[in-house]
Scaffold this motif. Structure first.
Motif, PDB file in Angstrom:
ATOM      1  N   VAL A 272     -62.315  50.704 -42.386  1.00  0.00           N
ATOM      2  CA  VAL A 272     -63.539  51.143 -41.722  1.00  0.00           C
ATOM      3  C   VAL A 272     -63.401  50.784 -40.237  1.00  0.00           C
ATOM      4  O   VAL A 272     -63.754  49.684 -39.814  1.00  0.00           O
ATOM      5  CB  VAL A 272     -64.799  50.482 -42.312  1.00  0.00           C
ATOM      6  N   PRO A 273     -62.827  51.673 -39.415  1.00  0.00           N
ATOM      7  CA  PRO A 273     -62.703  51.378 -37.978  1.00  0.00           C
ATOM      8  C   PRO A 273     -64.086  51.165 -37.371  1.00  0.00           C
ATOM      9  O   PRO A 273     -64.984  52.000 -37.541  1.00  0.00           O
ATOM     10  CB  PRO A 273     -62.032  52.626 -37.401  1.00  0.00           C
ATOM     11  N   MET A 274     -64.257  50.041 -36.696  1.00  0.00           N
ATOM     12  CA  MET A 274     -65.590  49.727 -36.143  1.00  0.00           C
ATOM     13  C   MET A 274     -65.516  49.448 -34.648  1.00  0.00           C
ATOM     14  O   MET A 274     -64.488  49.029 -34.117  1.00  0.00           O
ATOM     15  CB  MET A 274     -66.225  48.547 -36.877  1.00  0.00           C
ATOM     16  N   LYS A 311     -60.047  46.410 -38.611  1.00  0.00           N
ATOM     17  CA  LYS A 311     -59.834  47.327 -37.485  1.00  0.00           C
ATOM     18  C   LYS A 311     -61.096  47.269 -36.623  1.00  0.00           C
ATOM     19  O   LYS A 311     -62.135  47.816 -37.022  1.00  0.00           O
ATOM     20  CB  LYS A 311     -59.613  48.757 -37.985  1.00  0.00           C
ATOM     21  N   ASN A 312     -61.032  46.575 -35.488  1.00  0.00           N
ATOM     22  CA  ASN A 312     -62.248  46.391 -34.703  1.00  0.00           C
ATOM     23  C   ASN A 312     -61.985  46.441 -33.210  1.00  0.00           C
ATOM     24  O   ASN A 312     -60.910  46.043 -32.743  1.00  0.00           O
ATOM     25  CB  ASN A 312     -62.926  45.064 -35.082  1.00  0.00           C
ATOM     26  N   CYS A 313     -62.988  46.954 -32.482  1.00  0.00           N
ATOM     27  CA  CYS A 313     -62.946  46.990 -31.014  1.00  0.00           C
ATOM     28  C   CYS A 313     -64.273  46.465 -30.476  1.00  0.00           C
ATOM     29  O   CYS A 313     -65.333  46.746 -31.028  1.00  0.00           O
ATOM     30  CB  CYS A 313     -62.743  48.414 -30.496  1.00  0.00           C
ATOM     31  N   TYR A 314     -64.172  45.714 -29.394  1.00  0.00           N
ATOM     32  CA  TYR A 314     -65.363  45.187 -28.711  1.00  0.00           C
ATOM     33  C   TYR A 314     -65.296  45.622 -27.254  1.00  0.00           C
ATOM     34  O   TYR A 314     -64.287  45.407 -26.564  1.00  0.00           O
ATOM     35  CB  TYR A 314     -65.390  43.655 -28.790  1.00  0.00           C
ATOM     36  N   VAL A 315     -66.393  46.250 -26.766  1.00  0.00           N
ATOM     37  CA  VAL A 315     -66.473  46.639 -25.351  1.00  0.00           C
ATOM     38  C   VAL A 315     -67.784  46.098 -24.788  1.00  0.00           C
ATOM     39  O   VAL A 315     -68.871  46.476 -25.245  1.00  0.00           O
ATOM     40  CB  VAL A 315     -66.429  48.166 -25.166  1.00  0.00           C
TER      41      VAL A 315
END
Length: 893
Positions: A272-274, A311-315
């Protein structure tokens, strides 16, 4: 059925788009003719005046793509977005929505296809196998469209395959609700109001694939609401989005729900790409110490939520990045895991040319004089430092004058056809809810009396109406502020304005805006009825962060914080003011005006530094170290740490900065001694050859030791001795690389060169000078462009080339930073200043110095140790007692 307001937007969008490909700017007559042609074709029969005015403002708007600083050594291919065939359903719908709201198509294209695509490329391809994470920061401008940018990123991320998106929308309910509404319009396409689930915004196209939202305009995330869906994250066909408040309880509840419902007994969620968008990322995620939004707890829960997903990204999004850069990039916690430091990328956004920002309000002399007004009397009525329950006996006269301006400005806006546009006034004079309510009572009483006076007199002859005290004050506000109108906008006579005054009170409301108030400043409610709300918003911290106050025209603020982030965020007056920029006014105390100017310059230099470091292939970590060692970092760090009186020690790097003696002695003997010393060194030519310039004299290639000797002998004010010592220490630190420096003797007029006496330069000292010391206005001694003096034609051409290539240079003309870069050696500037606008010091001559350091000297080899304690900080910067992070109007929930 379309409302008149909807039809106006359709005509406006078509009118702006009609000129998008035209070379050169159309005249007002051309815009008027095109509007008259389009309106009947689009079924609009109303007044075109306001549409034409807004189009005239929007059509010249331009926006450059931003600049990214990336970790060039990281194994990341940012071109993945060009190597995949990515559907553009959500991005196209959002772009169409923005254009329908009157955004210029070229600006939308930059926002989505330049900045949006760039930021998406800096994230991970969501179809990538295995475990991955990305951390980034986007730096925008206060009220400049950061929300529009991250909405574009969300749309493009959803198209690319990100399935679970969290928007963390600040610490207050009103900001979370505002953000939810924007997400509903620009991404979800359906109102999240449980009682009004209708298609809106992008969802007006019935084929639009609506994302799922687990929050609504009334409710933050909670387990009960989320469980209604009864689904696993992977069960949803379309993306899932949540808009949540930055609150420990909310974050903890989300973490528990995700773990229980979707991890199926495992520690982590796979496939679950988040994506997490952290709006106002410098606030609460890092630097607040309120119990239920404790920075450690808030920060830790964000990190734990990220950690749940393989699978994680923080902006992070912010206009005030100092706090984010102070995150320790190597910090690790066994429960919270890696910190939020933007180790992978930092992207600096540009603002459209129509942005009404810090440069217009504080740095441009012409527009500043039109906009800014000084608050000089508030201390007698509502002092900077007061306690909860402070008894307000009366409001300062300047606040009543600002109120008069607001009523007249609204009348002018109505005459311009802006009756259905919102118009607001901001009053921020106390952090305490009890005091805010008292201020509201006095404002309400004054408005009642004004309403009665206007009702009785707005149609009366001037000879009769002028005898009423309230009508006389409104006329005085008109005469002083709006009669001449030298800065654009249509002029109206007083008779026309007076006739329009009664209409101002039709939808005038006052609000106390804080987290404990049951009043909601809900502009959308009035928009549904096609009404332009006239609002007076009185508050503290809730007015200071993220919340957009629609149609803000008059601002009145009396707060004395020196914190960069809080002060800039308090500037709710930044933004876009189509068709009424000329009637906007900002009331501030002189100290705040000076500090805003300082911060505006520092922030602009910070953005320019990103461009220079990108050209040198440096990383976000390098930029973090640069900001950490920036001279202003002492202010940011110390203000956070010195409440207990502890000492702060920092390594500082002055590369590319101008250090000046803006805190000066007014003792005649001290200044005479300094002038005699200037004459002594001038007579000797500092050991070099003196050359004339258009503004004084230039001495190239002076031994650094001679400059060091001069500064050591220069008698500084006792509170400025440490600043001078630091500048001298840094000069000696870089001496092995720069054995020579340039010297400028800057003079107004010819002075008296035979007597080695400089012509004194005027500097305002209206409120900044006491017999003890003089703090020069704006914390600046040199005038803009002084650093150009003495440069060769080739160096000036090189500076012009740098400016033309600099995406952050608005006018593409060299700034002193560009001149500093091409000089490539230290520069000593010597001035004599004369305090003006203060009879007590008329005719005084006050010597001052500035030391400009070359750019590009990064790393520990070019750092000096700086030590400060609370006493030193307060001597230099004033009291830190007004700490907005201690405001009492935080949310209780």
């Amino acid at each position: 059925m379309s409302t008149q307001g909807d039809k106006e937007k359709i005509v406006l969008a078509a009118l702006i788009g009609a000129f998008d490909d035209q070379n050169g700017l159309p005249s007002r007559d051309e815009i008027t003719a095109k509007a008259a042609l389009l309106a009947p074709l689009l079924g609009y029969s109303g007044d075109l005046q306001n549409i034409i005015t807004e189009a005239e403002t929007a059509i010249p708007s331009r926006m450059n793509a931003g600049v990214s600083l990336i970790d060039v050594d990281a194994a990341h291919d940012e071109d993945w977005i060009h190597k995949r065939e990515i559907d553009t359903t959500y991005a196209d719908a959002y772009g169409g929505y923005l254009r329908s709201q009157g955004w210029k198509p070229t600006v939308v294209n930059t926002l989505l296809n330049a900045d949006g695509s760039k930021i998406l490329g800096l994230l991970q391809d969501p179809t990538s196998e295995g475990e991955w994470k990305r951390r980034g920061l986007v730096i925008g401008h206060v009220q400049s469209g950061k929300t529009a940018n991250y909405m574009g990123v969300i749309a493009k991320a959803a198209d690319a395959g990100y399935k679970f998106i969290i928007v963390i929308a600040g610490i207050h309910n009103n900001l979370r609700k505002q953000t939810q509404q924007r997400v509903d319009e620009g991404f979800v396409g359906r109102s999240s109001d449980p009682e009004n689930r209708v298609n809106i915004g992008v969802g007006l196209d019935r084929s639009y694939p609506n994302p799922v939202t687990l929050t609504n305009i009334n409710s933050d995330f909670n387990k009960q609401t989320a469980n209604v869906s009864g689904a696993q994250l992977n069960d949803f066909k379309n993306p899932v989005i949540l808009v949540i408040k930055k609150n420990v309880k909310t974050l903890e509840a989300l973490h528990i729900w995700l773990r229980e419902l979707n991890a199926k007994g495992r520690d982590r969620i796979a496939d679950v790409p988040m994506l997490v968008i952290d709006d106002e990322a410098d606030n609460a995620s890092i630097n607040t110490n309120k119990p239920d939004i404790n920075p450690t707890a808030t920060n830790a829960w964000i990190r734990k939520i990220l950690r749940l997903f393989t699978k994680n990204c923080y902006v992070g999004y912010t206009a005030t990045p100092f706090a984010n850069i102070f995150i320790d990039p190597d910090a690790f916690d066994k429960d919270a895991y890696e910190e939020l430091f933007p180790s992978d990328f930092i992207h600096s956004l540009d603002a459209p040319t129509t942005y009404f920002g810090p440069d217009k309000v504080f740095l441009n002399d012409e527009s500043s004089s039109a906009v800014l007004r000084q608050v000089e009397d508030c201390e007698e009525y509502l002092p900077f430092i007061h306690k909860n329950g402070f008894p307000v006996a009366e409001l300062p006269p300047s606040l009543y004058r600002a109120l008069d301006q607001f009523i007249v400005a609204r009348a002018i806006r109505n005459l311009r056809g802006q009756e259905r546009k919102h118009c607001s006034m901001l009053i921020n004079v106390s952090r305490f809810v009890s005091v805010q309510k008292e201020v509201r009572s006095f404002i309400g009483l004054r408005l009642d009396r004004m309403r009665e006076a206007v009702k009785a007199n707005y149609m009366m002859p001037e000879a009769a109406s002028s005898k009423n005290e309230h009508m006389a004050r409104l006329r005085a506000a008109y005469d002083a502020e709006f009669a001449a109108n030298e800065f654009g906008g249509r002029n109206y006579s007083w008779d026309e304005v007076k006739t329009a005054l009664w209409g101002v009170f039709e939808s005038l409301r006052t609000y106390v805006v804080n987290s404990k108030s049951d009043e909601v400043l809900d502009f959308a409610k009035y928009e549904k009825d096609n009404i332009g709300l006239t609002a007076i918003a009185i508050g503290g911290l809730s007015l200071s962060r993220g919340l957009t106050i629609e149609g803000l025209t008059i601002s009145y603020m009396y707060r004395n914080t020196k914190m960069y982030d809080t002060l800039m965020q308090m500037g709710r007056w930044f933004g876009y003011r189509p068709g009424y920029e000329d009637v906007c006014r900002v009331w501030l105390p002189n100290d705040s005006i000076n500090w805003y100017r300082h911060i505006a310059l520092a922030s602009e230099e910070l953005r320019q530094q990103i461009t220079r470091m990108r050209q040198a292939d440096m990383s976000p970590r390098d930029f973090g170290l640069y900001v950490k060692s920036h001279p202003d970092s002492l202010m940011v760090t110390a203000a956070n740490k010195m409440r207990s009186g502890e000492k702060v020690i920092l390594n500082q790097n002055l590369t590319g900065t101008l250090q000046e003696s803006w805190l000066l002695p007014l003792d005649p003997k001290t200044n005479q001694d300094n002038e005699e010393m200037i004459a002594e060194y001038w007579r000797d030519g500092f050991g070099g050859t003196v050359e004339p310039t258009e503004k004084g004299w230039f001495i190239p290639d002076v031994d650094v030791g001679k400059v060091d000797e001069f500064l050591l002998r220069f008698k500084a004010h006792k509170s400025a001795r440490k600043r001078k010592a630091d500048a001298v220490e840094y000069l000696l630190k870089i001496a092995p690389k720069f054995s020579k420096a340039d010297v400028l003797l800057i003079s107004k007029g010819l002075g008296d060169p035979a007597a080695y006496r400089l012509g004194a330069q005027d500097r305002t000292a209206e409120k900044d000078a006491t017999p003890d010391k003089w703090q020069v206005s704006g914390y600046r001694v040199a005038s803009r462009g002084d650093e150009k003096l003495g440069l060769t034609d080739d160096q000036i051409s090189a500076a012009e080339k740098l400016a033309s290539e600099d995406t952050k240079s608005k006018k593409k003309k060299p700034s002193d930073v560009h001149y500093r870069m091409v000089r490539k050696k230290p520069l000593l500037m010597i001035h004599v200043l004369e305090p003006t606008e203060n009879p007590a010091f008329a005719g005084y001559r006050v010597p001052a110095w500035g030391l400009s350091f070359p750019d590009g000297l990064y790393g520990a080899d070019f750092e000096i140790e700086v030590i400060a304690n609370k006493v030193w900080m307060e001597e230099m910067y004033g009291s830190m007692d007004d700490d907005p992070d201690a405001d009492e109007d935080y949310d209780d929930e």
